[in-house]
Design an enzyme around this catalytic site. Structure first.
Site, mmCIF file in Angstrom:
data_model
loop_
_atom_site.group_PDB
_atom_site.id
_atom_site.type_symbol
_atom_site.label_atom_id
_atom_site.label_comp_id
_atom_site.label_asym_id
_atom_site.label_seq_id
_atom_site.Cartn_x
_atom_site.Cartn_y
_atom_site.Cartn_z
ATOM 1 N N HIS A 167 1.400 36.552 -5.398
ATOM 2 C CA HIS A 167 2.598 35.749 -5.124
ATOM 3 C C HIS A 167 2.260 34.443 -4.400
ATOM 4 C CE1 HIS A 167 2.451 36.674 -0.815
ATOM 5 N NE2 HIS A 167 2.111 37.902 -1.186
ATOM 6 N N ARG A 199 8.949 38.644 -1.943
ATOM 7 C CA ARG A 199 8.061 37.507 -2.169
ATOM 8 C C ARG A 199 7.397 37.595 -3.537
ATOM 9 N NH1 ARG A 199 5.930 40.825 1.922
ATOM 10 N NH2 ARG A 199 3.705 41.390 1.839
ATOM 11 N N GLU A 253 2.151 45.376 -1.041
ATOM 12 C CA GLU A 253 0.993 45.019 -0.237
ATOM 13 C C GLU A 253 0.621 46.178 0.684
ATOM 14 O OE1 GLU A 253 -1.779 43.906 0.377
ATOM 15 O OE2 GLU A 253 -1.446 41.767 0.753
ATOM 16 N N HIS A 264 0.149 41.518 -4.884
ATOM 17 C CA HIS A 264 -0.341 41.095 -3.575
ATOM 18 C C HIS A 264 -1.858 41.147 -3.545
ATOM 19 C CE1 HIS A 264 3.833 41.570 -2.138
ATOM 20 N NE2 HIS A 264 3.839 42.551 -3.023
#
Length: 253
Positions: free
Chosen positions: A11, A63, A90, A187
């Site tokens: 991202h 995100r 993540e 991530h």
């Protein structure tokens, strides 16, 4: 040999990336730069290489979703199936969540903080109920279906692989085998986990692998073996790529 391209993308810069904070499972927005980079770097690069997609996989965190929406809209792929799962979240940074990386390096030493950031199996301190981010993470409605015994309070790359690799093997690779053009937008640690798995990278060497924000990386998979042919390729001009890799590896200011 029949090859299929698979694209991985971290991202864009988040509000906490901008502030140099450990983020993990805290659900923050992209920064304005992150939004811009998703368009002018991620999407523009994919367009330059004539890459479009039939299906996308992403985490439960916004995100990643915000980056994915910008990219797919720019590529005119907004109608493709999107699979979102906490298994691509993540890594959970435990009690480091919300803390400044540079300040932690000054407190504990750079070596210790880099071990927490990049080692294979040394976890950050566990997050408990006294952490101000404990309740927001635990009560995030996006995580309501996570089994209690699987909800982490800290993670290593090793423990992340226990949730990521089975999902890769059961859900993502079947789409590759079906010749789908796959985008995994997630991530840094998630992509490192998959890279370690598919390339067989050692526990020691994986600490040197960094995934910058917004730069697409591509594998060519042999359909017959489901093995990558050649190493991962970052789609970026070399000097810009090296600058971003250094930035990602650094504890920052």
């Amino acid at each position: 040999m029949e090859l299929v391209k698979v694209v991985f993308l971290r991202h864009g810069e988040s509000e906490w990336n901008k502030l140099n904070l450990f983020c993990g499972w805290h659900d923050v927005d992209l920064s304005e730069k992150g939004k811009s980079d998703a368009s002018t770097i991620s999407a523009a690069t994919l367009q330059q290489h004539d890459l479009k997609f039939d299906i996308a996989f992403t985490s439960a965190l916004k995100r990643a979703h915000q980056s994915l929406e910008i990219v797919l809209n720019a590529l005119e792929c907004s109608k493709i199936p999107i699979h979102s799962t906490w298994r691509l979240n993540e890594r959970h940074y435990g009690d480091l969540t919300g803390l400044n990386k540079r300040q932690m390096a000054e407190k504990y030493g750079e070596k210790k903080v880099q071990i927490w950031r990049r080692s294979f199996n040394v976890p950050p301190p566990v997050m408990d109920a006294s952490c101000p981010y404990y309740e927001p993470i635990r009560n995030n409605p996006k995580f309501v279906d996570i089994p209690a015994e699987e909800f982490p309070d800290t993670e290593t790359l090793e423990s992340v692989m226990h949730r990521v690799v089975p999902y890769w093997e059961s859900e993502i690779t079947k789409e590759i085998k079906n010749r789908k053009r796959v985008l995994v937008l997630a991530h840094g640690t998630i992509i490192r986990a998959i890279v370690k798995h598919i390339e067989g990278i050692s526990d020691e060497k994986i600490s040197t692998i960094n995934i910058p924000n917004s730069i697409p990386c591509v594998y060519n998979f042999d359909i017959s073996t489901m093995k990558p042919v050649g190493p991962m390729e970052f789609l970026a001009e070399e000097s810009y790529l090296q600058d971003q890799l250094r930035k990602t590896a650094s504890i920052g200011n």
